[in-house]
Design a protein around this motif. Structure first.
Motif, PDB file in Angstrom:
ATOM      1  N   GLN A  36      -4.352   4.979  -8.422  1.00 15.39           N
ATOM      2  CA  GLN A  36      -3.563   3.733  -8.355  1.00 15.39           C
ATOM      3  C   GLN A  36      -4.463   2.443  -8.740  1.00 15.39           C
ATOM      4  O   GLN A  36      -3.962   1.589  -8.908  1.00 15.39           O
ATOM      5  N   HIS A  37      -5.681   2.844  -8.559  1.00 14.36           N
ATOM      6  CA  HIS A  37      -6.599   1.478  -9.139  1.00 14.36           C
ATOM      7  C   HIS A  37      -7.196   1.692 -10.328  1.00 14.36           C
ATOM      8  O   HIS A  37      -8.076   1.083 -10.756  1.00 14.36           O
ATOM      9  N   HIS A  86      -6.075   7.324  -4.774  1.00 15.96           N
ATOM     10  CA  HIS A  86      -6.605   6.042  -4.726  1.00 15.96           C
ATOM     11  C   HIS A  86      -7.132   5.764  -6.266  1.00 15.96           C
ATOM     12  O   HIS A  86      -7.156   4.793  -6.756  1.00 15.96           O
TER      13      HIS A  86
END
Length: 65
Positions: free
Chosen positions: A11-12, A8
């Motif tokens: 990805q961000h 996460h």
């Protein structure tokens, strides 16, 4: 059960420091959880999910979701 925090974060385009600020969890603990050095407590999972605006189930991979 695999914790997907690192995925996460990547990805961000977040840093461990940003996640720490969003969640109230110390940066070193965020790093340890993301790198698999420690397993998060349920309280930490709740803080991570709330701070990252995702569900707890988004944070782990399991055949039993």
């Amino acid at each position: 059960m695999k914790i997907l925090l690192y995925d996460h974060i990547i990805q961000h385009d977040l840093t461990f420091r940003q996640v720490a600020e969003l969640t109230g969890i110390p940066r070193s603990t965020v790093s340890d959880i993301a790198n698999g050095k420690t397993s998060p407590t349920m309280n930490q999972m709740e803080k991570l999910a709330a701070g990252l605006q995702i569900t707890i189930s988004d944070l782990f991979e399991s055949d039993y979701k």
